[in-house]
Design a protein around this motif. Structure first.
Motif, mmCIF file in Angstrom:
data_model
loop_
_atom_site.group_PDB
_atom_site.id
_atom_site.type_symbol
_atom_site.label_atom_id
_atom_site.label_comp_id
_atom_site.label_asym_id
_atom_site.label_seq_id
_atom_site.Cartn_x
_atom_site.Cartn_y
_atom_site.Cartn_z
ATOM 1 N N ARG A 236 -27.897 9.065 13.703
ATOM 2 C CA ARG A 236 -28.756 10.118 13.142
ATOM 3 C C ARG A 236 -30.216 9.867 13.481
ATOM 4 O O ARG A 236 -30.983 10.802 13.740
ATOM 5 N N ALA A 237 -30.613 8.602 13.520
ATOM 6 C CA ALA A 237 -31.991 8.275 13.907
ATOM 7 C C ALA A 237 -32.241 8.659 15.363
ATOM 8 O O ALA A 237 -33.292 9.226 15.694
ATOM 9 N N LEU A 238 -31.278 8.373 16.239
ATOM 10 C CA LEU A 238 -31.422 8.731 17.649
ATOM 11 C C LEU A 238 -31.492 10.250 17.829
ATOM 12 O O LEU A 238 -32.236 10.756 18.676
ATOM 13 N N GLN A 239 -30.739 10.981 17.022
ATOM 14 C CA GLN A 239 -30.803 12.431 17.092
ATOM 15 C C GLN A 239 -32.173 12.934 16.663
ATOM 16 O O GLN A 239 -32.744 13.834 17.292
ATOM 17 N N LEU A 240 -32.719 12.348 15.592
ATOM 18 C CA LEU A 240 -34.063 12.733 15.158
ATOM 19 C C LEU A 240 -35.094 12.399 16.235
ATOM 20 O O LEU A 240 -36.041 13.166 16.466
ATOM 21 N N MET A 241 -34.926 11.274 16.890
ATOM 22 C CA MET A 241 -35.834 10.912 17.977
ATOM 23 C C MET A 241 -35.768 11.944 19.099
ATOM 24 O O MET A 241 -36.809 12.360 19.634
ATOM 25 N N SER A 242 -34.556 12.371 19.450
ATOM 26 C CA SER A 242 -34.379 13.359 20.521
ATOM 27 C C SER A 242 -34.995 14.699 20.163
ATOM 28 O O SER A 242 -35.392 15.467 21.048
ATOM 29 N N GLU A 243 -35.056 14.992 18.861
ATOM 30 C CA GLU A 243 -35.619 16.269 18.405
ATOM 31 C C GLU A 243 -37.130 16.207 18.218
ATOM 32 O O GLU A 243 -37.772 17.241 17.984
ATOM 33 N N ASN A 244 -37.704 15.017 18.317
ATOM 34 C CA ASN A 244 -39.143 14.844 18.099
ATOM 35 C C ASN A 244 -39.706 13.959 19.207
ATOM 36 O O ASN A 244 -40.107 12.814 18.977
ATOM 37 N N LEU A 245 -39.726 14.501 20.421
ATOM 38 C CA LEU A 245 -40.183 13.735 21.573
ATOM 39 C C LEU A 245 -41.689 13.841 21.776
ATOM 40 O O LEU A 245 -42.344 12.852 22.091
ATOM 41 N N ASP A 246 -42.228 15.052 21.634
ATOM 42 C CA ASP A 246 -43.635 15.245 21.989
ATOM 43 C C ASP A 246 -44.584 14.552 21.019
ATOM 44 O O ASP A 246 -45.649 14.065 21.413
ATOM 45 N N VAL A 247 -44.222 14.523 19.745
ATOM 46 C CA VAL A 247 -45.013 13.797 18.740
ATOM 47 C C VAL A 247 -44.070 12.812 18.046
ATOM 48 O O VAL A 247 -43.445 13.143 17.033
ATOM 49 N N PRO A 248 -43.915 11.605 18.588
ATOM 50 C CA PRO A 248 -42.952 10.648 18.035
ATOM 51 C C PRO A 248 -43.227 10.345 16.562
ATOM 52 O O PRO A 248 -44.372 10.180 16.142
ATOM 53 N N LEU A 249 -42.158 10.299 15.779
ATOM 54 C CA LEU A 249 -42.280 10.006 14.356
ATOM 55 C C LEU A 249 -42.417 8.499 14.144
ATOM 56 O O LEU A 249 -41.741 7.711 14.820
ATOM 57 N N PRO A 250 -43.241 8.073 13.217
ATOM 58 C CA PRO A 250 -43.291 6.642 12.880
ATOM 59 C C PRO A 250 -41.925 6.182 12.346
ATOM 60 O O PRO A 250 -41.172 6.970 11.762
ATOM 61 N N VAL A 251 -41.635 4.907 12.546
ATOM 62 C CA VAL A 251 -40.353 4.367 12.079
ATOM 63 C C VAL A 251 -40.219 4.524 10.565
ATOM 64 O O VAL A 251 -39.131 4.806 10.052
ATOM 65 N N THR A 252 -41.307 4.376 9.857
ATOM 66 C CA THR A 252 -41.251 4.548 8.399
ATOM 67 C C THR A 252 -40.857 5.981 8.021
ATOM 68 O O THR A 252 -40.142 6.197 7.042
ATOM 69 N N GLU A 253 -41.314 6.975 8.800
ATOM 70 C CA GLU A 253 -40.953 8.364 8.530
ATOM 71 C C GLU A 253 -39.486 8.620 8.865
ATOM 72 O O GLU A 253 -38.787 9.332 8.136
ATOM 73 N N LEU A 254 -39.002 8.036 9.953
ATOM 74 C CA LEU A 254 -37.578 8.145 10.280
ATOM 75 C C LEU A 254 -36.734 7.577 9.142
ATOM 76 O O LEU A 254 -35.732 8.180 8.739
ATOM 77 N N ALA A 255 -37.143 6.420 8.643
ATOM 78 C CA ALA A 255 -36.408 5.788 7.547
ATOM 79 C C ALA A 255 -36.403 6.682 6.310
ATOM 80 O O ALA A 255 -35.384 6.821 5.632
ATOM 81 N N ARG A 256 -37.549 7.279 6.021
ATOM 82 C CA ARG A 256 -37.628 8.157 4.838
ATOM 83 C C ARG A 256 -36.698 9.367 4.996
ATOM 84 O O ARG A 256 -35.980 9.737 4.058
ATOM 85 N N LEU A 257 -36.686 9.973 6.170
ATOM 86 C CA LEU A 257 -35.834 11.139 6.407
ATOM 87 C C LEU A 257 -34.349 10.780 6.297
ATOM 88 O O LEU A 257 -33.527 11.619 5.917
ATOM 89 N N LEU A 258 -34.031 9.534 6.629
ATOM 90 C CA LEU A 258 -32.637 9.087 6.580
ATOM 91 C C LEU A 258 -32.296 8.406 5.254
ATOM 92 O O LEU A 258 -31.209 7.846 5.104
ATOM 93 N N LYS A 259 -33.251 8.467 4.320
ATOM 94 C CA LYS A 259 -33.042 7.905 2.977
ATOM 95 C C LYS A 259 -32.682 6.420 3.023
ATOM 96 O O LYS A 259 -31.751 5.947 2.357
ATOM 97 N N THR A 260 -33.422 5.695 3.857
ATOM 98 C CA THR A 260 -33.254 4.250 3.920
ATOM 99 C C THR A 260 -34.649 3.643 4.020
ATOM 100 O O THR A 260 -35.637 4.295 3.713
ATOM 101 N N ASN A 261 -34.764 2.395 4.439
ATOM 102 C CA ASN A 261 -36.079 1.774 4.584
ATOM 103 C C ASN A 261 -36.215 1.173 5.980
ATOM 104 O O ASN A 261 -35.241 1.030 6.721
ATOM 105 N N LYS A 262 -37.452 0.830 6.319
ATOM 106 C CA LYS A 262 -37.755 0.360 7.669
ATOM 107 C C LYS A 262 -36.970 -0.906 8.024
ATOM 108 O O LYS A 262 -36.419 -1.026 9.127
ATOM 109 N N LYS A 263 -36.899 -1.860 7.091
ATOM 110 C CA LYS A 263 -36.203 -3.114 7.394
ATOM 111 C C LYS A 263 -34.717 -2.889 7.658
ATOM 112 O O LYS A 263 -34.133 -3.500 8.551
ATOM 113 N N THR A 264 -34.103 -2.010 6.861
ATOM 114 C CA THR A 264 -32.680 -1.712 7.063
ATOM 115 C C THR A 264 -32.466 -1.063 8.428
ATOM 116 O O THR A 264 -31.512 -1.416 9.156
ATOM 117 N N MET A 265 -33.334 -0.122 8.793
ATOM 118 C CA MET A 265 -33.206 0.520 10.100
ATOM 119 C C MET A 265 -33.353 -0.491 11.223
ATOM 120 O O MET A 265 -32.577 -0.475 12.188
#
Length: 339
Positions: A236-265
């Protein structure tokens, strides 16, 4: 919300000259893009110039004229003909869309498709339309093209499916399936070329601003990591990355969207792919840049912007670090394959 007007049926004598006839079955929440791309190739090949008369090709949208079908974007399409004799068509094209909508089965549609198969009418599945064919028991022993994006979803929900997700469309005897989107135009052009010749197919694609026809073996534009990853969070993180190429999301934002935390990711990416989420994101962006460099003539600067790099120099440095090649060298290597 706009309601599409029913297509006006052509005079019988004009329909009788058609060399390619298609009946469309639109499923609830079908993808408008897949339908529009396919039917526009037919429309542009059917007549001289851009007059759109159904002469060389004809088509109907099948169903109950009193019940328009809603697309996934909310546009309504009215059927133009009932579910009658499928043998009057060269192909029956089933257009799907949202995966969840497949749970609502239609006995009328299933019966019509089974009758078409019994009569030997080739069946075409666009987007998740191929899964409706499979659900009706009409894909047993056939390969089925599905989008890479839902490859694992299809395997989990549709037992016995033989999915192909590394090509834009698959022709397996009298079953033709494609992943949807722009690939629908290429599959339609394949059929136009088969029945009318290459010139009408090329004309249609050129008017639609598509440079040239792609064959079924053309790969879907996707990186390899999505297929390697089995961890659902990583996928799911890779899919979000593929959908947000032009303005890459910070890892902390990816974690928040996936309802987890940065260390777990970070831990799950390292265990699954052997890289950090940040490095994986860079690889996803570089893979897309490589695809655009090899398959388009767009400027390096525009490709860099689409893939989230500051400028062409930034893209060049990152690409050379990964592949040893500059963007121009990548294009030069791709030239023999395109020739």
């Amino acid at each position: 919300m706009t309601i599409a007007r029913p297509l006006r049926a052509q005079p019988r004598q004009e329909r009788g000259t058609a060399r390619l006839s298609v009946g469309f079955v639109l499923l609830p929440n079908f993808t408008l893009c897949a339908f529009a791309n396919f039917i526009d190739v037919l429309r542009l090949a059917a007549d001289e110039g851009d007059r759109s008369r159904q002469i060389k090709c004809r088509w109907e949208v099948l169903g109950d004229a009193r019940a328009p079908v809603r697309s996934s974007c909310g546009i309504l399409i009215h059927p133009t003909a009932p579910f009658d004799d499928p043998a009057r068509f060269d192909y029956i094209v089933v257009v799907g869309g949202l995966l969840g909508a497949l749970a609502r089965r239609s006995e009328t549609v299933d019966a019509y498709l089974k009758n078409a198969a019994r009569l030997g009418v080739p069946l075409v599945g666009l987007c998740t339309g191929s899964l409706a064919l499979h659900r009706a028991g009409l894909m047993d022993g056939y390969q089925c093209c599905v989008s890479w994006y839902h490859h694992d979803d299809f395997l989990a929900q549709f037992e016995g499916l033989r999915p192909v997700s590394d090509r834009i469309f698959v022709v397996d005897r009298d079953r033709l399936t494609c992943s949807g989107g722009a690939s629908s135009a290429h599959l339609a052009a394949f059929l136009v070329e088969r029945h009318l010749g290459r010139a009408p197919a090329t004309k249609s694609l050129h008017i639609m601003m598509i440079d040239e026809a792609a064959m079924g073996h053309t790969p879907q534009p996707v990186g390899a990591m999505e297929f390697k990853a089995k961890d659902p969070i990583v996928r799911r993180a890779l899919q979000l990355m593929s959908e947000n190429l032009d303005v890459p999301l910070p890892v902390t934002e990816l974690a928040r969207l996936l309802k987890t935390n940065k260390k777990t990711m970070e831990r799950r990416f390292q265990a699954e792919l052997g890289v950090s989420p940040l490095n994986a994101y860079l690889d996803v962006r570089l893979d897309h840049a490589l695809y655009l460099l090899r398959s388009t003539e767009r400027s390096i600067a525009s490709i860099a912007a689409e893939c989230g790099f500051c400028d062409s120099s930034h893209l060049s440095r990152m690409l050379k670090r990964k592949t040893g090649l500059t963007p121009l060298a990548v294009r030069e290597e791709a030239l023999p394959e395109a020739a």
